[in-house]
Design a protein around this motif. Structure first.
Motif, mmCIF file in Angstrom:
data_model
loop_
_atom_site.group_PDB
_atom_site.id
_atom_site.type_symbol
_atom_site.label_atom_id
_atom_site.label_comp_id
_atom_site.label_asym_id
_atom_site.label_seq_id
_atom_site.Cartn_x
_atom_site.Cartn_y
_atom_site.Cartn_z
ATOM 1 N N MET A 131 32.880 39.381 29.836
ATOM 2 C CA MET A 131 34.307 39.390 30.177
ATOM 3 C C MET A 131 34.816 40.798 30.498
ATOM 4 O O MET A 131 35.839 40.948 31.147
ATOM 5 N N CYS A 132 34.090 41.817 30.063
ATOM 6 C CA CYS A 132 34.459 43.195 30.423
ATOM 7 C C CYS A 132 33.954 43.561 31.818
ATOM 8 O O CYS A 132 34.408 44.546 32.390
ATOM 9 N N HIS A 133 33.022 42.776 32.350
ATOM 10 C CA HIS A 133 32.350 43.175 33.579
ATOM 11 C C HIS A 133 32.394 42.075 34.647
ATOM 12 O O HIS A 133 33.422 41.916 35.290
ATOM 13 N N SER A 134 31.301 41.328 34.852
ATOM 14 C CA SER A 134 31.275 40.406 35.995
ATOM 15 C C SER A 134 32.286 39.266 35.854
ATOM 16 O O SER A 134 32.937 38.901 36.832
ATOM 17 N N ALA A 135 32.448 38.707 34.662
ATOM 18 C CA ALA A 135 33.463 37.650 34.502
ATOM 19 C C ALA A 135 34.868 38.219 34.716
ATOM 20 O O ALA A 135 35.755 37.517 35.199
ATOM 21 N N ARG A 136 35.054 39.494 34.389
ATOM 22 C CA ARG A 136 36.354 40.137 34.650
ATOM 23 C C ARG A 136 36.630 40.189 36.159
ATOM 24 O O ARG A 136 37.738 39.887 36.607
ATOM 25 N N THR A 137 35.594 40.556 36.942
ATOM 26 C CA THR A 137 35.808 40.625 38.390
ATOM 27 C C THR A 137 36.118 39.242 38.955
ATOM 28 O O THR A 137 36.952 39.105 39.848
ATOM 29 N N LEU A 138 35.459 38.214 38.414
ATOM 30 C CA LEU A 138 35.731 36.841 38.847
ATOM 31 C C LEU A 138 37.160 36.451 38.480
ATOM 32 O O LEU A 138 37.899 35.903 39.308
ATOM 33 N N ARG A 139 37.556 36.760 37.257
ATOM 34 C CA ARG A 139 38.921 36.428 36.801
ATOM 35 C C ARG A 139 39.964 37.108 37.697
ATOM 36 O O ARG A 139 40.955 36.496 38.084
ATOM 37 N N GLU A 140 39.714 38.382 38.033
ATOM 38 C CA GLU A 140 40.649 39.112 38.905
ATOM 39 C C GLU A 140 40.709 38.466 40.288
ATOM 40 O O GLU A 140 41.786 38.307 40.858
#
Length: 197
Positions: A131-140
């Motif tokens: 959630m700090c990295h690739s899932a964060r980019t997806l969420r954004e």
């Protein structure tokens, strides 16, 4: 002045040692499963003492967590670089998905992040790293698509988790020899169904 230089030199040496340990850990943890690697092998590969390892990391698991975080950050960087300025929200999501699958083809990375990390660190910590990295980019990306009206206003957390899980499944299957083109076709249709034409 000399004291400041000495402090800087000590800090540089410390950062260099930490980086060497993370790099050695990355090389070993992407080559073989976590349980097959001992701390003597890690310190030998890093060219440091065992004391240096324990100065920077509480134990092998803490080093593994730092390696997993660095690998997840590398994946996120590739996703972030996949869409130039002015790309539509829908296209940016597809570009980011392709970049994720590309990034996960680095040898050993899929096993390290998707299999070993949850087993070694526990599901919650592995998910927090994601959630700090690739899932964060997806969420954004999903948030932008919703804000710009390219996608209906669905609850962002379940949406992010669902699509992230789909991409993780794709990465694992592709790593095992699955058909990447088929996965990309299905994932593109999933986004097409979610985005407004």
């Amino acid at each position: 002045m000399q004291q400041e230089s000495s402090r800087r030199s000590n800090r540089d040496r410390s950062e260099s040692t930490r980086a060497a340990l993370i790099e050695a850990g990355r090389a070993l943890f992407t080559e073989r499963p976590y349980g097959e690697i001992g701390t003597p092998e890690i310190v030998a590969k890093a060219g440091v003492t065992r004391g240096a390892l324990y100065h920077h990391f509480a134990d092998k698991q803490a080093l593994f967590a730092a390696v997993a975080d660095a690998e997840a950050a590398a994946v996120a960087r590739e996703i972030e670089q996949s869409s130039p300025e002015g790309t539509s929200a829908a296209e940016a999501l597809l570009n980011g998905g392709r970049a994720y699958l590309d990034a996960m083809q680095v040898p050993g990375r899929t096993r390290l992040l998707l299999l070993d990390a949850p087993a070694v660190l526990g599901h919650a910590e592995a998910e927090a790293i994601d959630m700090c990295h690739s899932a964060r980019t997806l969420r954004e990306g999903l948030s932008i698509a919703i804000e710009t009206g390219a996608m209906p206003a669905l609850p962002i957390e379940p949406l992010t988790r669902m699509i992230s899980a789909a991409y993780d499944s794709a990465a694992l299957d592709i790593e095992a020899g699955g058909d990447r083109a088929a996965w990309e076709q299905v994932l593109a249709e999933l986004f097409k169904g979610l985005t407004k034409a």
